[in-house]
Write a protein that holds these residues in place. Structure first.
Motif, PDB file in Angstrom:
ATOM      1  N   PHE A  71       5.157  54.713  91.466  1.00  0.00           N
ATOM      2  CA  PHE A  71       4.081  53.725  91.345  1.00  0.00           C
ATOM      3  C   PHE A  71       3.046  53.862  92.453  1.00  0.00           C
ATOM      4  N   TRP A  72       3.472  54.227  93.663  1.00  0.00           N
ATOM      5  CA  TRP A  72       2.575  54.271  94.816  1.00  0.00           C
ATOM      6  C   TRP A  72       1.869  55.615  94.979  1.00  0.00           C
ATOM      7  N   ASN A  73       2.235  56.612  94.217  1.00  0.00           N
ATOM      8  CA  ASN A  73       1.643  57.943  94.384  1.00  0.00           C
ATOM      9  C   ASN A  73       0.210  58.026  93.881  1.00  0.00           C
ATOM     10  N   ASP A  74      -0.620  58.671  94.675  1.00  0.00           N
ATOM     11  CA  ASP A  74      -1.986  59.014  94.274  1.00  0.00           C
ATOM     12  C   ASP A  74      -2.137  60.509  94.507  1.00  0.00           C
ATOM     13  N   TYR A  75      -2.099  61.261  93.440  1.00  0.00           N
ATOM     14  CA  TYR A  75      -2.131  62.717  93.557  1.00  0.00           C
ATOM     15  C   TYR A  75      -3.503  63.250  93.969  1.00  0.00           C
ATOM     16  N   ASP A  76      -4.513  62.411  93.954  1.00  0.00           N
ATOM     17  CA  ASP A  76      -5.870  62.817  94.338  1.00  0.00           C
ATOM     18  C   ASP A  76      -6.265  62.310  95.727  1.00  0.00           C
ATOM     19  N   TYR A  77      -5.311  61.859  96.515  1.00  0.00           N
ATOM     20  CA  TYR A  77      -5.639  61.240  97.800  1.00  0.00           C
ATOM     21  C   TYR A  77      -6.375  62.188  98.744  1.00  0.00           C
ATOM     22  N   VAL A  78      -6.114  63.471  98.678  1.00  0.00           N
ATOM     23  CA  VAL A  78      -6.746  64.434  99.589  1.00  0.00           C
ATOM     24  C   VAL A  78      -8.250  64.477  99.363  1.00  0.00           C
ATOM     25  N   ASP A  79      -8.663  64.465  98.112  1.00  0.00           N
ATOM     26  CA  ASP A  79     -10.090  64.540  97.782  1.00  0.00           C
ATOM     27  C   ASP A  79     -10.862  63.299  98.213  1.00  0.00           C
ATOM     28  N   LYS A  80     -10.177  62.219  98.480  1.00  0.00           N
ATOM     29  CA  LYS A  80     -10.825  60.944  98.812  1.00  0.00           C
ATOM     30  C   LYS A  80     -11.080  60.763 100.307  1.00  0.00           C
ATOM     31  N   LYS A  81     -10.628  61.680 101.136  1.00  0.00           N
ATOM     32  CA  LYS A  81     -10.796  61.576 102.589  1.00  0.00           C
ATOM     33  C   LYS A  81     -10.246  60.229 103.109  1.00  0.00           C
ATOM     34  N   VAL A  82      -9.033  59.935 102.673  1.00  0.00           N
ATOM     35  CA  VAL A  82      -8.374  58.668 102.986  1.00  0.00           C
ATOM     36  C   VAL A  82      -8.247  58.433 104.486  1.00  0.00           C
ATOM     37  N   LYS A  83      -8.064  59.489 105.253  1.00  0.00           N
ATOM     38  CA  LYS A  83      -7.913  59.346 106.706  1.00  0.00           C
ATOM     39  C   LYS A  83      -9.049  58.519 107.306  1.00  0.00           C
ATOM     40  N   ASP A  84     -10.248  58.723 106.810  1.00  0.00           N
ATOM     41  CA  ASP A  84     -11.417  58.006 107.333  1.00  0.00           C
ATOM     42  C   ASP A  84     -11.404  56.522 106.987  1.00  0.00           C
ATOM     43  N   TRP A  85     -10.732  56.144 105.924  1.00  0.00           N
ATOM     44  CA  TRP A  85     -10.715  54.745 105.504  1.00  0.00           C
ATOM     45  C   TRP A  85     -10.111  53.832 106.562  1.00  0.00           C
ATOM     46  N   PHE A  86      -9.129  54.316 107.298  1.00  0.00           N
ATOM     47  CA  PHE A  86      -8.465  53.486 108.299  1.00  0.00           C
ATOM     48  C   PHE A  86      -9.403  53.138 109.456  1.00  0.00           C
ATOM     49  N   GLU A  87     -10.392  53.977 109.695  1.00  0.00           N
ATOM     50  CA  GLU A  87     -11.312  53.768 110.811  1.00  0.00           C
ATOM     51  C   GLU A  87     -12.588  53.023 110.413  1.00  0.00           C
ATOM     52  N   LYS A  88     -12.846  52.909 109.112  1.00  0.00           N
ATOM     53  CA  LYS A  88     -14.032  52.192 108.640  1.00  0.00           C
ATOM     54  C   LYS A  88     -13.823  50.698 108.861  1.00  0.00           C
ATOM     55  N   PRO A  89     -14.696  50.055 109.607  1.00  0.00           N
ATOM     56  CA  PRO A  89     -14.521  48.617 109.857  1.00  0.00           C
ATOM     57  C   PRO A  89     -14.420  47.816 108.556  1.00  0.00           C
ATOM     58  N   GLY A  90     -13.338  47.052 108.437  1.00  0.00           N
ATOM     59  CA  GLY A  90     -13.138  46.159 107.301  1.00  0.00           C
ATOM     60  C   GLY A  90     -12.681  46.814 106.015  1.00  0.00           C
ATOM     61  N   PHE A  91     -12.571  48.136 105.994  1.00  0.00           N
ATOM     62  CA  PHE A  91     -12.200  48.801 104.737  1.00  0.00           C
ATOM     63  C   PHE A  91     -10.804  48.397 104.281  1.00  0.00           C
ATOM     64  N   VAL A  92      -9.837  48.497 105.165  1.00  0.00           N
ATOM     65  CA  VAL A  92      -8.453  48.171 104.795  1.00  0.00           C
ATOM     66  C   VAL A  92      -8.369  46.711 104.369  1.00  0.00           C
ATOM     67  N   GLU A  93      -9.087  45.852 105.052  1.00  0.00           N
ATOM     68  CA  GLU A  93      -9.030  44.420 104.771  1.00  0.00           C
ATOM     69  C   GLU A  93      -9.666  44.056 103.430  1.00  0.00           C
ATOM     70  N   ARG A  94     -10.429  44.975 102.830  1.00  0.00           N
ATOM     71  CA  ARG A  94     -11.049  44.740 101.516  1.00  0.00           C
ATOM     72  C   ARG A  94     -10.494  45.665 100.434  1.00  0.00           C
ATOM     73  N   ALA A  95      -9.523  46.483 100.768  1.00  0.00           N
ATOM     74  CA  ALA A  95      -9.017  47.496  99.844  1.00  0.00           C
ATOM     75  C   ALA A  95      -8.420  46.883  98.582  1.00  0.00           C
ATOM     76  N   GLU A  96      -8.656  47.572  97.482  1.00  0.00           N
ATOM     77  CA  GLU A  96      -8.053  47.206  96.200  1.00  0.00           C
ATOM     78  C   GLU A  96      -6.726  47.951  96.067  1.00  0.00           C
ATOM     79  N   LEU A  97      -5.959  47.612  95.046  1.00  0.00           N
ATOM     80  CA  LEU A  97      -4.638  48.202  94.867  1.00  0.00           C
ATOM     81  C   LEU A  97      -4.703  49.725  94.768  1.00  0.00           C
ATOM     82  N   THR A  98      -5.686  50.271  94.076  1.00  0.00           N
ATOM     83  CA  THR A  98      -5.787  51.730  93.948  1.00  0.00           C
ATOM     84  C   THR A  98      -6.031  52.383  95.299  1.00  0.00           C
ATOM     85  N   GLU A  99      -6.809  51.753  96.148  1.00  0.00           N
ATOM     86  CA  GLU A  99      -7.060  52.290  97.488  1.00  0.00           C
ATOM     87  C   GLU A  99      -5.826  52.144  98.373  1.00  0.00           C
ATOM     88  N   ILE A 100      -5.096  51.054  98.210  1.00  0.00           N
ATOM     89  CA  ILE A 100      -3.849  50.866  98.953  1.00  0.00           C
ATOM     90  C   ILE A 100      -2.870  51.976  98.591  1.00  0.00           C
TER      91      ILE A 100
END
Length: 142
Positions: A71-100
């Protein structure tokens, strides 16, 4: 103790999978959250060197087991540059389930490439923030 049947659907919220992950939130909220029991490896013997690796505490092992479910797997996570999301101010706090899901995949898969990656994500507060956001998303589905 019997195993409960899990349903895994990537289409919508799987409340059982979400609740199973949120059950670990108190561990990550604890002031003295220590993710690693000890480090092992790093030995050199004639012709052999073993890389150091963490021995995670049981709660982190459980987190890895639960967050590794289909259920938690996202096979396309590499293409999304997810690493940067953690550093974007407020991104995690507004994330939707697909982003989580993408961020959890990044956390779990990162350990395959870098021993101690999960420890670093926990110590940086990223896992706690992500689970806190998941709790908000879960509350909105009730």
């Amino acid at each position: 103790m019997g195993l409960k049947k899990r349903t895994t659907t990537a289409k919508g919220p799987n409340l059982g999978a979400i609740d199973e992950l949120l059950a670990l939130l108190p561990f990550f909220e604890a002031q003295e959250c220590k993710p690693v029991e000890s480090w092992a490896g790093g030995e050199t013997r004639p012709g052999v060197f073993t890389w150091p690796y963490p021995n995670y505490v049981d709660e982190v092992g459980r987190f890895v087991d639960v967050a590794s479910q289909e259920f938690w797997n996202d096979y396309d996570y590499v293409d999304k540059k997810v690493k940067d999301w953690f550093e974007k101010p407020g991104f995690v706090e507004r994330a939707e389930l697909t982003e989580i899901k993408s961020m959890l995949t990044f956390i779990i898969r990162g350990e395959k490439f870098c021993d101690g990656h999960i420890e670093g994500m926990i110590e940086a507060g990223h896992v706690l923030r992500l689970l806190q956001r998941l709790a908000v998303v879960r509350a909105a589905t009730s």
